[in-house]
Design a protein around this motif. Structure first.
Motif, PDB file in Angstrom:
ATOM      1  N   ASP A   1     -10.958  -2.510  -7.768  1.00 43.15           N
ATOM      2  CA  ASP A   1      -9.416  -4.177  -7.425  1.00 43.15           C
ATOM      3  C   ASP A   1      -7.894  -3.367  -7.968  1.00 43.15           C
ATOM      4  O   ASP A   1      -7.588  -3.490  -6.949  1.00 43.15           O
ATOM      5  N   LEU A   2      -7.869  -2.862  -8.893  1.00 45.19           N
ATOM      6  CA  LEU A   2      -6.306  -2.721  -9.165  1.00 45.19           C
ATOM      7  C   LEU A   2      -5.953  -0.874  -8.086  1.00 45.19           C
ATOM      8  O   LEU A   2      -5.616  -1.696  -7.675  1.00 45.19           O
ATOM      9  N   GLY A   3      -7.010  -0.085  -7.552  1.00 46.95           N
ATOM     10  CA  GLY A   3      -6.795   0.833  -6.416  1.00 46.95           C
ATOM     11  C   GLY A   3      -6.582  -0.195  -5.419  1.00 46.95           C
ATOM     12  O   GLY A   3      -5.920   0.308  -4.773  1.00 46.95           O
ATOM     13  N   LEU A   4      -7.581  -0.927  -5.279  1.00 40.31           N
ATOM     14  CA  LEU A   4      -7.216  -1.533  -3.803  1.00 40.31           C
ATOM     15  C   LEU A   4      -5.323  -2.409  -3.716  1.00 40.31           C
ATOM     16  O   LEU A   4      -4.911  -2.992  -2.592  1.00 40.31           O
ATOM     17  N   TYR A   5      -5.432  -3.492  -4.996  1.00 43.41           N
ATOM     18  CA  TYR A   5      -4.164  -3.414  -4.908  1.00 43.41           C
ATOM     19  C   TYR A   5      -3.164  -2.717  -5.098  1.00 43.41           C
ATOM     20  O   TYR A   5      -2.042  -2.810  -4.321  1.00 43.41           O
ATOM     21  N   ASN A   6      -3.148  -1.338  -5.906  1.00 45.12           N
ATOM     22  CA  ASN A   6      -1.803  -0.187  -5.641  1.00 45.12           C
ATOM     23  C   ASN A   6      -1.706   0.070  -4.230  1.00 45.12           C
ATOM     24  O   ASN A   6      -0.523   0.690  -3.552  1.00 45.12           O
ATOM     25  N   GLN A   7      -2.224   0.132  -3.464  1.00 40.86           N
ATOM     26  CA  GLN A   7      -2.436   0.754  -2.217  1.00 40.86           C
ATOM     27  C   GLN A   7      -2.088  -0.066  -1.304  1.00 40.86           C
ATOM     28  O   GLN A   7      -1.403  -0.390   0.176  1.00 40.86           O
TER      29      GLN A   7
ATOM     30  N   MET B   1       0.259  -2.645  -2.299  1.00 42.06           N
ATOM     31  CA  MET B   1       1.695  -3.071  -2.579  1.00 42.06           C
ATOM     32  C   MET B   1       2.295  -1.278  -2.027  1.00 42.06           C
ATOM     33  O   MET B   1       3.169  -1.825  -1.713  1.00 42.06           O
ATOM     34  N   THR B   2       1.507  -0.561  -1.530  1.00 47.76           N
ATOM     35  CA  THR B   2       2.281   0.990  -1.091  1.00 47.76           C
ATOM     36  C   THR B   2       2.558   0.885   0.237  1.00 47.76           C
ATOM     37  O   THR B   2       2.883   0.820   0.699  1.00 47.76           O
ATOM     38  N   GLU B   3       1.038   0.013   0.884  1.00 49.12           N
ATOM     39  CA  GLU B   3       1.239  -0.028   2.447  1.00 49.12           C
ATOM     40  C   GLU B   3       2.321  -1.404   2.672  1.00 49.12           C
ATOM     41  O   GLU B   3       3.345  -1.447   3.422  1.00 49.12           O
ATOM     42  N   HIS B   4       2.762  -2.444   1.277  1.00 49.39           N
ATOM     43  CA  HIS B   4       3.437  -3.198   2.144  1.00 49.39           C
ATOM     44  C   HIS B   4       5.210  -2.853   2.115  1.00 49.39           C
ATOM     45  O   HIS B   4       5.939  -2.567   2.942  1.00 49.39           O
ATOM     46  N   LYS B   5       5.424  -1.866   0.714  1.00 44.95           N
ATOM     47  CA  LYS B   5       6.924  -1.117   0.450  1.00 44.95           C
ATOM     48  C   LYS B   5       6.796  -0.411   1.780  1.00 44.95           C
ATOM     49  O   LYS B   5       8.002  -0.534   2.027  1.00 44.95           O
ATOM     50  N   GLU B   6       5.994   0.130   2.109  1.00 43.53           N
ATOM     51  CA  GLU B   6       5.933   0.868   3.470  1.00 43.53           C
ATOM     52  C   GLU B   6       6.619  -0.110   4.902  1.00 43.53           C
ATOM     53  O   GLU B   6       7.384   0.266   5.959  1.00 43.53           O
ATOM     54  N   SER B   7       5.201  -1.159   5.329  1.00 45.24           N
ATOM     55  CA  SER B   7       6.104  -1.880   6.104  1.00 45.24           C
ATOM     56  C   SER B   7       6.291  -3.090   5.848  1.00 45.24           C
ATOM     57  O   SER B   7       5.034  -4.315   5.810  1.00 45.24           O
ATOM     58  N   PRO B   8       6.594  -3.752   4.672  1.00 44.08           N
ATOM     59  CA  PRO B   8       7.365  -4.914   4.865  1.00 44.08           C
ATOM     60  C   PRO B   8       7.111  -6.536   5.840  1.00 44.08           C
ATOM     61  O   PRO B   8       7.178  -5.870   6.636  1.00 44.08           O
ATOM     62  N   GLN B   9       6.279  -7.338   5.611  1.00 42.98           N
ATOM     63  CA  GLN B   9       5.876  -8.241   6.618  1.00 42.98           C
ATOM     64  C   GLN B   9       5.215  -9.609   5.704  1.00 42.98           C
ATOM     65  O   GLN B   9       4.667  -9.621   4.310  1.00 42.98           O
ATOM     66  N   SER B  10       6.088 -10.896   5.627  1.00 42.84           N
ATOM     67  CA  SER B  10       5.950 -11.924   5.355  1.00 42.84           C
ATOM     68  C   SER B  10       4.885 -13.355   6.274  1.00 42.84           C
ATOM     69  O   SER B  10       5.251 -12.833   7.502  1.00 42.84           O
TER      70      SER B  10
END
Length: 73
Positions: free
Chosen positions: A44-50, A52-61
């Protein structure tokens, strides 16, 4: 079924057995559940970190309302 052995000292053995007894489970079930829970937590922590990394690279809301519409389709 596979058997796994480990070495623990007398105090640890007593603590583990008392904990298992207090929770009405076997020592085997205690170890199995604890190890599997630890593995799930790390996944779960690995998926969260992944994510978050993807979100920081391409933030969408998306708004809450839009999310509900998307999920109800």
């Amino acid at each position: 079924m596979t058997v796994i052995s480990l070495r623990i000292d007398t105090q640890e053995d007593k603590l583990i057995k008392e904990y298992a007894k207090a929770n009405n489970i076997s020592v085997s079930a205690l170890f199995r559940n604890s190890v599997l829970e630890k593995i799930e937590d790390e996944i779960d922590l690995g998926l969260y970190n992944q994510a978050m990394t993807e979100h920081k690279e391409s933030p969408q809301s998306i708004s809450f309302e839009d999310m509900l519409k998307e999920l109800s389709d």
